[in-house]
Design a protein around this motif. Structure first.
Motif, short mmCIF file in Angstrom:
data_model
loop_
_atom_site.label_atom_id
_atom_site.label_comp_id
_atom_site.label_asym_id
_atom_site.label_seq_id
_atom_site.Cartn_x
_atom_site.Cartn_y
_atom_site.Cartn_z
N GLY A 2 0.84 -1.18 0.00
CA GLY A 2 0.00 0.00 0.00
C GLY A 2 0.88 1.24 0.00
N ALA A 3 0.28 2.37 -0.32
CA ALA A 3 1.02 3.62 -0.34
C ALA A 3 1.44 4.02 1.06
N SER A 6 -0.83 4.18 4.42
CA SER A 6 -2.01 3.32 4.25
C SER A 6 -2.30 2.45 5.47
N PHE A 178 -3.68 -5.67 0.01
CA PHE A 178 -3.44 -4.27 -0.36
C PHE A 178 -4.23 -3.37 0.58
N ALA A 180 -5.29 0.67 1.86
CA ALA A 180 -5.43 2.09 1.51
C ALA A 180 -6.22 2.77 2.62
N ASP A 181 -5.67 3.85 3.16
CA ASP A 181 -6.35 4.63 4.20
C ASP A 181 -6.82 3.76 5.36
N VAL A 185 -8.27 -3.17 0.85
CA VAL A 185 -9.08 -2.85 -0.33
C VAL A 185 -8.98 -3.92 -1.41
N MET A 203 -4.54 1.41 -7.98
CA MET A 203 -4.86 2.04 -6.69
C MET A 203 -4.40 3.48 -6.66
N GLU A 204 -3.22 3.74 -7.22
CA GLU A 204 -2.72 5.11 -7.27
C GLU A 204 -3.62 5.99 -8.12
N ARG A 207 -6.80 7.19 -6.35
CA ARG A 207 -6.70 8.05 -5.15
C ARG A 207 -7.15 9.48 -5.45
#
Length: 207
Positions: A2-3, A6, A178, A180-181, A185, A203-204, A207
């Motif tokens: 994940g970013a 995340s 994965f 995210a936030d 997800v 995913m990017e 966003r």
């Protein structure tokens, strides 16, 4: 995966009992760790969890063998014959036989990471948490490290939870989650590096 931001590190800390979840329950095998006090959590981490960090976290005053045996020292005991034999196998598998009396500053980054992995595997913990274990390594050494971790899961039944940004590293995993936030997800089984890259790019873009 994940970013940044995340929730990967937070999830890993909760899994290890280093941070407390604000809701829900956390289990390691048949043990609910959310019910344990600090002393019980310390004992659980010492005996049932191994850690492999991107920064290696070796003790600079100890030689390679001392670093590998450190979990036993912290537990106040010597390795039993089976554990000593496992340490010998790890040392051979990781190519550290000629380095046992060297200090960390005398080793390359790849060698230091191998020592960290041997230390994490030495007590044969139920769970190994690997935080970007190949982040400081060149691609060839990184693949060797991933192969050792894969062998630990395959040959000894040890569970390995790894945080990584690297699709190649993630392609070694049986299950990819994965984030995210702070939420899961997407979840996939074993996937190629190309497939993982495509998911991350998607995913990017979302966003």
């Amino acid at each position: 995966m994940g970013a940044s931001g995340s929730g990967k590190s937070t999830l890993m800390h909760i899994m290890a009992g280093l941070d407390s979840a604000t809701s829900g329950r956390v289990w390691l095998g048949d043990t609910e760790i959310t019910r344990l006090d600090d002393d019980q959590l310390t004992l659980l981490r010492r005996r049932r969890v191994g850690f492999v960090f991107q920064a290696f976290n070796l003790v600079p005053t100890l030689d390679v063998l001392g670093n590998i045996r450190l979990p036993f020292e912290l537990d106040g005991r010597e390795p039993n014959p089976d554990e000593a034999a496992r340490i010998d196998r790890l040392v051979q598998t990781l190519g550290l036989e000629e380095r046992l009396r060297h200090r960390p500053h005398e080793l390359s980054g790849g060698q230091q990471q191998r020592v960290a992995i041997a230390r994490a595997l030495a007590t044969q913990p139920d769970l190994i948490l690997a935080d970007e274990p190949t982040g400081n390594l060149d691609s060839r050494t990184g693949r060797e490290v991933l192969a050792v971790l894969s062998a630990a899961a395959r040959d000894y039944g040890q569970a390995i939870a790894m945080v990584t940004h690297d699709p190649v590293a993630a392609s070694f995993a049986d299950r990819i989650v994965f984030l995210a936030d702070g939420r899961m997800v997407e979840e996939r089984g074993r996937s190629s590096a190309e497939q993982i890259s495509a998911i991350m790019l998607g995913m990017e873009a979302a966003r």
